[in-house]
Design an enzyme around this catalytic site. Structure first.
Site, PDB file in Angstrom:
ATOM      1  N   ASP A   1       0.606  -1.044  -0.079  1.00 39.11           N
ATOM      2  CA  ASP A   1       0.090   0.114  -0.148  1.00 39.11           C
ATOM      3  C   ASP A   1       0.598   1.210  -0.571  1.00 39.11           C
ATOM      4  OD1 ASP A   1       1.260  -0.413   2.425  1.00 39.11           O
ATOM      5  OD2 ASP A   1      -1.366  -1.192   3.169  1.00 39.11           O
TER       6      ASP A   1
ATOM      7  N   ASN B   1      -7.505  -3.249  14.012  1.00 34.10           N
ATOM      8  CA  ASN B   1      -8.968  -3.816  13.621  1.00 34.10           C
ATOM      9  C   ASN B   1      -8.720  -4.977  13.594  1.00 34.10           C
ATOM     10  OD1 ASN B   1      -7.604  -2.641  11.752  1.00 34.10           O
ATOM     11  ND2 ASN B   1      -9.011  -1.013  11.466  1.00 34.10           N
TER      12      ASN B   1
ATOM     13  N   HIS C   1      -7.080  -5.726  10.326  1.00 32.65           N
ATOM     14  CA  HIS C   1      -6.723  -4.868   8.635  1.00 32.65           C
ATOM     15  C   HIS C   1      -5.577  -5.817   8.379  1.00 32.65           C
ATOM     16  CE1 HIS C   1      -4.143  -1.298   9.936  1.00 32.65           C
ATOM     17  NE2 HIS C   1      -3.643  -1.696   9.705  1.00 32.65           N
TER      18      HIS C   1
ATOM     19  N   GLU D   1      -9.746  -2.018   5.206  1.00 37.37           N
ATOM     20  CA  GLU D   1      -9.893  -1.880   6.660  1.00 37.37           C
ATOM     21  C   GLU D   1     -11.190  -2.852   7.335  1.00 37.37           C
ATOM     22  OE1 GLU D   1      -8.031  -0.345   8.786  1.00 37.37           O
ATOM     23  OE2 GLU D   1      -7.674   1.515   8.265  1.00 37.37           O
TER      24      GLU D   1
END
Ligand code: F6R
Length: 240
Positions: free
Chosen positions: A65, A134, A136, A141
Protein backbone atom coordinates in the site's frame (compact mmCIF):
# COMPACT_ATOMS: atom_id res chain seq x y z
CA UNK A 1 -2.76 -21.72 9.37
CA UNK A 2 0.61 -22.66 10.76
CA UNK A 3 1.21 -20.72 13.99
CA UNK A 4 4.71 -20.13 15.34
CA UNK A 5 4.86 -18.70 18.85
CA UNK A 6 7.66 -16.31 19.75
CA UNK A 7 8.69 -14.94 23.14
CA UNK A 8 8.79 -11.27 22.18
CA UNK A 9 9.37 -8.86 19.27
CA UNK A 10 13.04 -9.84 18.82
CA UNK A 11 12.24 -13.53 18.84
CA UNK A 12 9.32 -12.98 16.42
CA UNK A 13 11.65 -11.12 14.05
CA UNK A 14 14.22 -13.93 14.17
CA UNK A 15 11.68 -16.73 13.74
CA UNK A 16 9.98 -14.89 10.87
CA UNK A 17 13.36 -14.37 9.23
CA UNK A 18 14.13 -18.09 9.54
CA UNK A 19 10.88 -18.86 7.70
CA UNK A 20 11.65 -16.32 4.98
CA UNK A 21 15.32 -17.33 4.66
CA UNK A 22 14.39 -20.92 3.97
CA UNK A 23 12.01 -19.91 1.16
CA UNK A 24 13.97 -16.99 -0.30
CA UNK A 25 15.86 -18.87 -3.05
CA UNK A 26 12.51 -19.95 -4.58
CA UNK A 27 10.87 -16.51 -4.37
CA UNK A 28 10.86 -14.28 -7.46
CA UNK A 29 8.28 -11.73 -6.32
CA UNK A 30 8.24 -10.84 -2.63
CA UNK A 31 5.28 -8.90 -1.24
CA UNK A 32 6.23 -6.47 1.51
CA UNK A 33 4.55 -4.51 4.28
CA UNK A 34 5.48 -1.26 6.01
CA UNK A 35 4.80 -0.40 9.65
CA UNK A 36 6.80 -1.25 12.74
CA UNK A 37 6.20 -5.00 12.85
CA UNK A 38 8.36 -6.34 9.98
CA UNK A 39 11.35 -4.01 10.51
CA UNK A 40 13.19 -6.45 12.82
CA UNK A 41 12.81 -9.22 10.23
CA UNK A 42 14.01 -6.83 7.50
CA UNK A 43 17.11 -6.14 9.63
CA UNK A 44 17.91 -9.86 9.68
CA UNK A 45 17.49 -9.97 5.89
CA UNK A 46 19.85 -7.00 5.47
CA UNK A 47 22.49 -8.60 7.71
CA UNK A 48 22.26 -11.91 5.86
CA UNK A 49 22.66 -10.20 2.47
CA UNK A 50 25.60 -8.12 3.72
CA UNK A 51 27.26 -11.31 5.07
CA UNK A 52 26.55 -13.03 1.75
CA UNK A 53 24.31 -15.60 3.45
CA UNK A 54 21.31 -14.57 1.35
CA UNK A 55 20.86 -13.31 -2.18
CA UNK A 56 18.14 -10.90 -3.31
CA UNK A 57 19.52 -10.05 -6.75
CA UNK A 58 16.76 -12.10 -8.43
CA UNK A 59 13.91 -10.43 -6.52
CA UNK A 60 11.16 -8.03 -7.47
CA UNK A 61 9.33 -6.58 -4.49
CA UNK A 62 5.76 -5.31 -4.39
CA UNK A 63 4.45 -3.41 -1.39
CA UNK A 64 0.93 -3.64 -0.11
CA UNK A 65 0.00 0.00 0.00
CA UNK A 66 0.80 3.70 -0.25
CA UNK A 67 -0.82 6.86 1.08
CA UNK A 68 -2.68 8.95 -1.48
CA UNK A 69 -1.21 12.40 -2.01
CA UNK A 70 2.37 11.56 -1.02
CA UNK A 71 5.00 11.38 -3.75
CA UNK A 72 8.00 9.05 -3.57
CA UNK A 73 10.10 12.03 -2.37
CA UNK A 74 7.85 12.70 0.61
CA UNK A 75 9.61 11.65 3.83
CA UNK A 76 6.32 10.17 5.13
CA UNK A 77 5.60 8.10 2.04
CA UNK A 78 5.79 4.35 2.34
CA UNK A 79 8.26 4.45 -0.55
CA UNK A 80 10.67 6.47 1.61
CA UNK A 81 10.04 4.19 4.60
CA UNK A 82 10.97 1.15 2.52
CA UNK A 83 13.95 2.91 0.95
CA UNK A 84 15.34 3.77 4.35
CA UNK A 85 14.55 0.48 6.11
CA UNK A 86 15.17 -2.03 3.34
CA UNK A 87 15.70 -1.06 -0.29
CA UNK A 88 18.66 1.25 0.39
CA UNK A 89 20.53 -1.11 2.76
CA UNK A 90 19.91 -4.04 0.37
CA UNK A 91 20.98 -2.00 -2.65
CA UNK A 92 17.86 -3.00 -4.59
CA UNK A 93 17.60 -1.19 -7.95
CA UNK A 94 14.66 1.22 -8.39
CA UNK A 95 13.19 -0.76 -11.26
CA UNK A 96 12.80 -3.88 -9.10
CA UNK A 97 10.91 -2.33 -6.19
CA UNK A 98 7.26 -1.48 -6.62
CA UNK A 99 4.67 0.43 -4.62
CA UNK A 100 1.44 2.06 -5.78
CA UNK A 101 2.11 5.68 -6.81
CA UNK A 102 0.50 7.81 -4.10
CA UNK A 103 0.63 10.94 -6.25
CA UNK A 104 -0.97 9.39 -9.35
CA UNK A 105 -3.38 11.80 -11.06
CA UNK A 106 -6.05 9.11 -11.16
CA UNK A 107 -5.69 6.90 -8.07
CA UNK A 108 -8.38 4.45 -9.24
CA UNK A 109 -6.53 3.90 -12.51
CA UNK A 110 -3.31 3.54 -10.49
CA UNK A 111 -4.91 0.66 -8.59
CA UNK A 112 -5.61 -1.08 -11.89
CA UNK A 113 -2.08 -0.39 -13.13
CA UNK A 114 -0.68 -1.92 -9.93
CA UNK A 115 -2.84 -5.06 -10.30
CA UNK A 116 -1.64 -5.43 -13.91
CA UNK A 117 1.95 -4.93 -12.79
CA UNK A 118 1.64 -7.74 -10.23
CA UNK A 119 0.17 -10.01 -12.93
CA UNK A 120 2.94 -9.08 -15.38
CA UNK A 121 5.54 -10.07 -12.77
CA UNK A 122 3.86 -13.47 -12.51
CA UNK A 123 2.06 -12.86 -9.20
CA UNK A 124 3.35 -12.66 -5.63
CA UNK A 125 5.19 -15.77 -4.42
CA UNK A 126 5.22 -14.81 -0.74
CA UNK A 127 3.39 -11.89 0.86
CA UNK A 128 4.60 -10.45 4.18
CA UNK A 129 1.76 -8.98 6.26
CA UNK A 130 1.32 -7.15 9.52
CA UNK A 131 -2.11 -6.80 11.13
CA UNK A 132 -3.95 -3.73 12.38
CA UNK A 133 -5.43 -3.76 15.84
CA UNK A 134 -8.83 -3.64 14.10
CA UNK A 135 -7.91 -6.72 12.06
CA UNK A 136 -6.96 -4.91 8.86
CA UNK A 137 -4.48 -6.38 6.39
CA UNK A 138 -2.92 -3.95 3.96
CA UNK A 139 -5.28 -1.04 4.39
CA UNK A 140 -8.37 -3.22 4.05
CA UNK A 141 -10.34 -1.94 6.99
CA UNK A 142 -13.33 -3.68 8.63
CA UNK A 143 -16.19 -3.79 6.13
CA UNK A 144 -13.91 -4.22 3.10
CA UNK A 145 -14.89 -6.62 0.34
CA UNK A 146 -13.37 -10.01 1.10
CA UNK A 147 -12.42 -10.49 -2.57
CA UNK A 148 -11.50 -6.88 -3.42
CA UNK A 149 -8.74 -5.84 -5.81
CA UNK A 150 -6.18 -3.04 -5.49
CA UNK A 151 -8.14 0.17 -5.01
CA UNK A 152 -8.59 3.45 -3.22
CA UNK A 153 -9.66 3.13 0.41
CA UNK A 154 -10.52 5.33 3.34
CA UNK A 155 -8.46 4.72 6.48
CA UNK A 156 -10.29 3.90 9.71
CA UNK A 157 -9.86 6.54 12.42
CA UNK A 158 -8.07 3.96 14.62
CA UNK A 159 -5.56 3.41 11.79
CA UNK A 160 -4.97 7.15 11.39
CA UNK A 161 -4.42 7.32 15.15
CA UNK A 162 -2.05 4.32 15.19
CA UNK A 163 0.01 5.66 12.27
CA UNK A 164 0.27 9.18 13.70
CA UNK A 165 3.45 8.01 15.48
CA UNK A 166 5.29 8.23 12.16
CA UNK A 167 4.11 11.84 11.55
CA UNK A 168 4.53 15.21 13.32
CA UNK A 169 0.87 15.10 14.33
CA UNK A 170 -2.35 13.24 13.55
CA UNK A 171 -3.64 15.92 11.13
CA UNK A 172 -0.75 15.13 8.78
CA UNK A 173 -1.68 11.47 8.38
CA UNK A 174 -3.34 10.98 4.98
CA UNK A 175 -6.89 9.67 5.28
CA UNK A 176 -6.90 7.69 2.03
CA UNK A 177 -4.60 5.12 0.50
CA UNK A 178 -4.19 2.74 -2.42
CA UNK A 179 -4.03 -0.83 -1.14
CA UNK A 180 -3.87 -4.31 -2.56
CA UNK A 181 -7.32 -5.77 -1.99
CA UNK A 182 -8.03 -8.86 0.08
CA UNK A 183 -8.61 -10.77 -3.18
CA UNK A 184 -5.21 -9.62 -4.43
CA UNK A 185 -3.52 -10.66 -1.17
CA UNK A 186 -5.21 -14.09 -1.21
CA UNK A 187 -3.69 -14.78 -4.65
CA UNK A 188 -0.16 -14.80 -3.21
CA UNK A 189 1.39 -18.28 -3.25
CA UNK A 190 2.19 -18.05 0.47
CA UNK A 191 1.54 -15.61 3.27
CA UNK A 192 3.77 -14.79 6.22
CA UNK A 193 1.95 -12.68 8.83
CA UNK A 194 3.78 -11.15 11.77
CA UNK A 195 2.18 -9.84 14.95
CA UNK A 196 3.64 -8.47 18.15
CA UNK A 197 2.20 -6.95 21.29
CA UNK A 198 -0.89 -6.99 23.44
CA UNK A 199 -2.70 -4.42 21.27
CA UNK A 200 -2.82 -7.00 18.44
CA UNK A 201 -4.15 -9.85 20.62
CA UNK A 202 -7.84 -9.36 19.81
CA UNK A 203 -7.20 -9.03 16.07
CA UNK A 204 -5.00 -12.15 16.11
CA UNK A 205 -7.69 -14.14 17.91
CA UNK A 206 -10.35 -13.03 15.39
CA UNK A 207 -8.03 -13.84 12.49
CA UNK A 208 -7.31 -17.38 13.68
CA UNK A 209 -10.33 -18.43 15.74
CA UNK A 210 -13.13 -16.14 14.62
CA UNK A 211 -15.61 -16.63 11.82
CA UNK A 212 -14.63 -15.39 8.38
CA UNK A 213 -16.21 -11.96 8.29
CA UNK A 214 -15.40 -8.58 6.82
CA UNK A 215 -15.58 -7.18 10.38
CA UNK A 216 -12.16 -8.81 10.77
CA UNK A 217 -10.52 -8.58 7.33
CA UNK A 218 -7.59 -10.80 8.42
CA UNK A 219 -10.05 -13.67 8.98
CA UNK A 220 -10.08 -14.00 5.16
CA UNK A 221 -6.66 -15.62 5.53
CA UNK A 222 -8.40 -18.75 6.88
CA UNK A 223 -9.37 -19.38 3.23
CA UNK A 224 -5.72 -19.42 2.10
CA UNK A 225 -3.99 -22.82 2.08
CA UNK A 226 -0.48 -21.62 2.98
CA UNK A 227 -0.39 -19.09 5.80
CA UNK A 228 2.32 -18.91 8.45
CA UNK A 229 1.65 -16.65 11.44
CA UNK A 230 4.64 -15.71 13.58
CA UNK A 231 3.34 -13.98 16.69
CA UNK A 232 4.74 -13.25 20.11
CA UNK A 233 3.17 -14.36 23.38
CA UNK A 234 1.42 -11.05 23.94
CA UNK A 235 -0.15 -11.12 20.48
CA UNK A 236 -1.34 -14.70 21.12
CA UNK A 237 -2.54 -13.96 24.66
CA UNK A 238 -6.29 -13.96 23.83
CA UNK A 239 -6.26 -17.31 22.04
CA UNK A 240 -8.24 -20.21 23.51
C1 F6R B 1 1.47 -1.77 6.15
C2 F6R B 1 0.11 -2.28 6.23
C3 F6R B 1 -0.62 -2.39 7.53
C4 F6R B 1 0.27 -2.73 8.73
C5 F6R B 1 -0.55 -2.73 10.02
C6 F6R B 1 0.30 -2.97 11.25
O1 F6R B 1 1.93 -1.75 4.82
O2 F6R B 1 -0.45 -2.55 5.23
O3 F6R B 1 -1.63 -3.38 7.40
O4 F6R B 1 0.87 -3.98 8.53
O5 F6R B 1 -1.22 -1.51 10.16
O6 F6R B 1 1.18 -1.90 11.42
P1 F6R B 1 2.33 -1.94 12.51
O7 F6R B 1 3.28 -3.01 12.06
O8 F6R B 1 2.96 -0.59 12.47
O9 F6R B 1 1.68 -2.28 13.80
Amino acid sequence: MHIIEAADYEDMSLKAWEVLQHKLPRIQVLGLATGGTPVGMYDHLIKAVQNKQADVSHLHTVNLDEYIGLSTCDPNSYYMFMKEKLFGPLGLPEDKVHLPHGDAENPQAEGKRYEDLIQSLGGVDLQVLGIGKNGHIGFNEPGSEMDGRTSVVQLASSTVEANARFFENEEEVPKTAITMGIGTILEAGEILLLASGKNKAHAVKCMIEGEVTSYCPASALQKHPKVTVVADREALSEMN
